[in-house]
Design a protein around this motif. Structure first.
Motif, PDB file in Angstrom:
ATOM      1  N   ILE A  19      11.104   7.291  21.755  1.00 24.44           N
ATOM      2  CA  ILE A  19      10.387   6.471  22.347  1.00 24.44           C
ATOM      3  C   ILE A  19       9.509   7.555  23.246  1.00 24.44           C
ATOM      4  CG2 ILE A  19      11.144   6.518  24.943  1.00 24.44           C
ATOM      5  CD1 ILE A  19      11.896   4.207  23.106  1.00 24.44           C
ATOM      6  N   LEU A  20       8.294   7.294  23.720  1.00 22.60           N
ATOM      7  CA  LEU A  20       7.387   8.354  24.383  1.00 22.60           C
ATOM      8  C   LEU A  20       6.863   7.315  26.309  1.00 22.60           C
ATOM      9  CD1 LEU A  20       4.702   9.805  21.603  1.00 22.60           C
ATOM     10  CD2 LEU A  20       6.592  10.941  23.363  1.00 22.60           C
ATOM     11  N   THR A  21       7.070   7.937  27.492  1.00 20.18           N
ATOM     12  CA  THR A  21       7.396   7.268  28.396  1.00 20.18           C
ATOM     13  C   THR A  21       6.994   8.195  29.028  1.00 20.18           C
ATOM     14  OG1 THR A  21       8.324   6.027  29.783  1.00 20.18           O
ATOM     15  CG2 THR A  21       9.734   7.677  28.481  1.00 20.18           C
ATOM     16  N   GLN A  22       6.996   7.810  29.855  1.00 25.12           N
ATOM     17  CA  GLN A  22       7.262   9.221  31.460  1.00 25.12           C
ATOM     18  C   GLN A  22       8.396   9.037  32.144  1.00 25.12           C
ATOM     19  OE1 GLN A  22       3.936   8.096  34.322  1.00 25.12           O
ATOM     20  NE2 GLN A  22       3.575   6.169  33.644  1.00 25.12           N
ATOM     21  N   GLU A  23       8.386   9.977  33.755  1.00 30.95           N
ATOM     22  CA  GLU A  23       9.947  10.023  33.860  1.00 30.95           C
ATOM     23  C   GLU A  23      10.512   8.474  34.864  1.00 30.95           C
ATOM     24  OE1 GLU A  23      13.058  10.271  34.448  1.00 30.95           O
ATOM     25  OE2 GLU A  23      12.941  11.602  34.024  1.00 30.95           O
ATOM     26  N   ASP A  24      11.112   8.414  34.687  1.00 28.97           N
ATOM     27  CA  ASP A  24      10.847   6.703  35.490  1.00 28.97           C
ATOM     28  C   ASP A  24      12.937   6.651  36.151  1.00 28.97           C
ATOM     29  OD1 ASP A  24      12.482   4.403  36.590  1.00 28.97           O
ATOM     30  OD2 ASP A  24      10.223   3.358  35.379  1.00 28.97           O
ATOM     31  N   SER A  25      13.130   6.458  37.580  1.00 24.73           N
ATOM     32  CA  SER A  25      14.238   6.411  36.966  1.00 24.73           C
ATOM     33  C   SER A  25      15.325   5.016  37.855  1.00 24.73           C
ATOM     34  CB  SER A  25      14.998   7.367  38.382  1.00 24.73           C
ATOM     35  OG  SER A  25      14.701   6.578  39.696  1.00 24.73           O
ATOM     36  N   PHE A  26      14.471   4.122  37.663  1.00 21.07           N
ATOM     37  CA  PHE A  26      14.560   3.072  37.859  1.00 21.07           C
ATOM     38  C   PHE A  26      14.773   1.735  36.907  1.00 21.07           C
ATOM     39  CE2 PHE A  26      12.237   4.607  41.518  1.00 21.07           C
ATOM     40  CZ  PHE A  26      12.794   4.087  42.476  1.00 21.07           C
ATOM     41  N   ALA A  61       3.191   4.979  28.497  1.00 22.96           N
ATOM     42  CA  ALA A  61       2.638   6.848  28.407  1.00 22.96           C
ATOM     43  C   ALA A  61       1.500   7.186  29.428  1.00 22.96           C
ATOM     44  CB  ALA A  61       3.035   6.868  27.099  1.00 22.96           C
ATOM     45  N   PRO A  62       1.119   8.078  30.300  1.00 21.16           N
ATOM     46  CA  PRO A  62       0.140   8.282  31.040  1.00 21.16           C
ATOM     47  C   PRO A  62      -0.475   9.155  30.259  1.00 21.16           C
ATOM     48  CG  PRO A  62       2.275   9.926  30.938  1.00 21.16           C
ATOM     49  CD  PRO A  62       2.536   8.639  30.739  1.00 21.16           C
ATOM     50  N   VAL A  63      -0.475   9.398  28.745  1.00 20.76           N
ATOM     51  CA  VAL A  63      -2.036   9.687  28.324  1.00 20.76           C
ATOM     52  C   VAL A  63      -2.851   8.281  26.697  1.00 20.76           C
ATOM     53  CG1 VAL A  63      -1.137  11.936  28.583  1.00 20.76           C
ATOM     54  CG2 VAL A  63      -0.683  10.646  26.440  1.00 20.76           C
ATOM     55  N   VAL A  64      -3.529   8.500  26.711  1.00 20.00           N
ATOM     56  CA  VAL A  64      -4.213   8.276  25.373  1.00 20.00           C
ATOM     57  C   VAL A  64      -3.798   8.448  23.872  1.00 20.00           C
ATOM     58  CG1 VAL A  64      -6.435   7.131  24.211  1.00 20.00           C
ATOM     59  CG2 VAL A  64      -6.094   7.036  27.081  1.00 20.00           C
ATOM     60  N   PHE A  65      -2.703   7.518  23.571  1.00 18.84           N
ATOM     61  CA  PHE A  65      -3.273   7.500  21.907  1.00 18.84           C
ATOM     62  C   PHE A  65      -3.929   8.132  21.175  1.00 18.84           C
ATOM     63  CE2 PHE A  65       2.239   6.761  22.231  1.00 18.84           C
ATOM     64  CZ  PHE A  65       1.956   7.217  23.199  1.00 18.84           C
ATOM     65  N   LYS A  66      -4.687   9.334  20.613  1.00 18.75           N
ATOM     66  CA  LYS A  66      -5.622   8.930  19.095  1.00 18.75           C
ATOM     67  C   LYS A  66      -4.689   9.337  17.968  1.00 18.75           C
ATOM     68  CE  LYS A  66      -7.682  12.999  21.904  1.00 18.75           C
ATOM     69  NZ  LYS A  66      -8.049  14.792  21.838  1.00 18.75           N
ATOM     70  N   ASP A  67      -6.025   9.287  16.927  1.00 21.22           N
ATOM     71  CA  ASP A  67      -5.498   8.160  15.995  1.00 21.22           C
ATOM     72  C   ASP A  67      -4.382   9.031  14.901  1.00 21.22           C
ATOM     73  OD1 ASP A  67      -7.576   7.090  15.693  1.00 21.22           O
ATOM     74  OD2 ASP A  67      -8.875   7.233  15.103  1.00 21.22           O
ATOM     75  N   ASP A 115       9.774   4.850  12.037  1.00 25.57           N
ATOM     76  CA  ASP A 115       9.583   3.560  11.834  1.00 25.57           C
ATOM     77  C   ASP A 115       8.758   3.316  13.111  1.00 25.57           C
ATOM     78  OD1 ASP A 115      11.057   3.091   9.464  1.00 25.57           O
ATOM     79  OD2 ASP A 115      12.143   3.073  10.773  1.00 25.57           O
ATOM     80  N   ILE A 116       8.718   3.743  13.792  1.00 26.96           N
ATOM     81  CA  ILE A 116       7.707   2.352  14.947  1.00 26.96           C
ATOM     82  C   ILE A 116       8.340   3.892  16.350  1.00 26.96           C
ATOM     83  CG2 ILE A 116       7.701   1.115  16.925  1.00 26.96           C
ATOM     84  CD1 ILE A 116       8.874  -1.076  15.487  1.00 26.96           C
ATOM     85  N   ILE A 117       7.294   4.430  17.386  1.00 24.25           N
ATOM     86  CA  ILE A 117       6.400   4.728  18.315  1.00 24.25           C
ATOM     87  C   ILE A 117       6.469   3.520  19.668  1.00 24.25           C
ATOM     88  CG2 ILE A 117       5.579   6.729  19.621  1.00 24.25           C
ATOM     89  CD1 ILE A 117       4.768   8.122  17.444  1.00 24.25           C
ATOM     90  N   VAL A 118       7.482   3.818  20.206  1.00 28.22           N
ATOM     91  CA  VAL A 118       8.161   3.397  21.373  1.00 28.22           C
ATOM     92  C   VAL A 118       7.184   3.524  22.938  1.00 28.22           C
ATOM     93  CG1 VAL A 118       9.315   1.666  23.317  1.00 28.22           C
ATOM     94  CG2 VAL A 118       9.507   1.091  20.669  1.00 28.22           C
ATOM     95  N   SER A 119       5.879   2.662  23.782  1.00 28.05           N
ATOM     96  CA  SER A 119       5.917   4.167  24.848  1.00 28.05           C
ATOM     97  C   SER A 119       6.161   2.523  25.982  1.00 28.05           C
ATOM     98  CB  SER A 119       4.520   4.183  24.516  1.00 28.05           C
ATOM     99  OG  SER A 119       4.179   3.409  26.173  1.00 28.05           O
ATOM    100  N   TYR A 120       6.854   3.173  26.757  1.00 31.32           N
ATOM    101  CA  TYR A 120       7.027   3.019  27.881  1.00 31.32           C
ATOM    102  C   TYR A 120       5.953   2.970  29.062  1.00 31.32           C
ATOM    103  CZ  TYR A 120      11.156   0.325  26.377  1.00 31.32           C
ATOM    104  OH  TYR A 120      12.383  -0.592  25.124  1.00 31.32           O
TER     105      TYR A 120
END
Length: 260
Positions: free
Chosen positions: A5-12, A127-133, A120-125
């Motif tokens: 999981i790649l994301t940013q802090e979220d308490s909700f 995420a506050p950046v652009v993923f590069k190749d 197998d998978i990276i899941v972004s909720y």
């Protein structure tokens, strides 16, 4: 299926959505990663204070403080309380998942470490950046993101604000493959979401993330079963929005819009 999981802090909502993935049964979350950058929501407090004023901002802040108290209590009791985790660290500790805070997921040292985990998978909720190749091609089955609008409409930043600002009657959620452009990849799952007459930014964010978490689970199930259907994302037919300005927030508030 191994997921990072790649994301940013979220308490909700994000901790609850992580729990949904765990409860699928066939998913092993091998790491939860909080990306902290200048674009992260937690670093935009001044923007909200200037745009919405102290009243609404403090009200939102008190809600977040309440969540922190819940986290502290849960931590003291070894994450055995029957409460919803209210932080990324909290949900990770509850399920014994490694947790890290980073600033750049495209960094070579980070990529090397993640590569060793063979996800197998990276899941972004959101995420506050652009993923590069290099990051995009690292997981065997790709990187997928939850975006809280009905793409290709309202791509970009803070779709819940912009749909309210534009007086839309409905919005949606989209789970899509990620590429090197924001909200640009092919669509894996979508669902429309009604906007009520008394909707606030907080309620709409929570509503769309709740629905989006369910769509993410369905997409993961379909990928696992080999039944995933991929649709084009006609970005040229949609719209894209950046961070709102202080004046945008003030105008929204003047028209009766609310943060919480």
């Amino acid at each position: 299926m191994k997921i990072i999981i790649l994301t940013q802090e979220d308490s909700f909502s994000v901790p609850r959505n992580i729990e949904k993935l765990i409860k699928l049964g066939f998913v092993e979350i091998v790491e939860v990663i909080d990306i902290r950058t200048k674009s992260s929501l937690v670093n935009k407090k001044d923007l909200f204070i200037k745009g919405f004023g102290w009243g609404q901002t403090i009200k939102m802040g008190m809600t977040v403080i309440g969540h922190k108290i819940v986290n502290m209590a849960d931590s003291l009791f070894g994450y055995k309380l029957k409460v919803q985790p209210r932080s990324l660290k909290g949900v990770a500790r509850k399920y014994n998942i490694p947790f890290n805070i980073i600033s750049n997921p495209n960094d070579e040292a980070f990529l090397s470490r993640i590569r060793s985990l063979s996800p197998d998978i990276i899941v972004s909720y959101s995420a506050p950046v652009v993923f590069k190749d290099k990051l995009l091609t690292l997981p065997q089955k790709g990187c997928i993101n939850l975006h809280c609008s009905y793409l290709p409409h309202y791509a970009g930043v803070m779709p819940s604000f912009w749909t309210l600002y534009k007086n839309e009657k409905s919005t949606g959620v989209t789970v899509h493959y990620m590429d090197t452009k924001i909200d640009n990849g092919k669509i894996l799952g979508q669902e429309k979401v009604a906007i009520s007459s008394n909707e606030t930014m907080k309620t709409l964010i929570e509503k769309t993330k709740e629905v989006g978490g369910n769509v993410m689970c369905k997409v993961i199930e379909n990928i696992n079963n080999g039944t995933i259907e991929v649709k084009d994302n006609p970005v040229h037919e949609g719209s894209y929005f950046t961070w709102p300005t202080v004046d945008d927030f003030k105008d929204f508030k003047k028209k009766g819009g609310r943060l919480i």
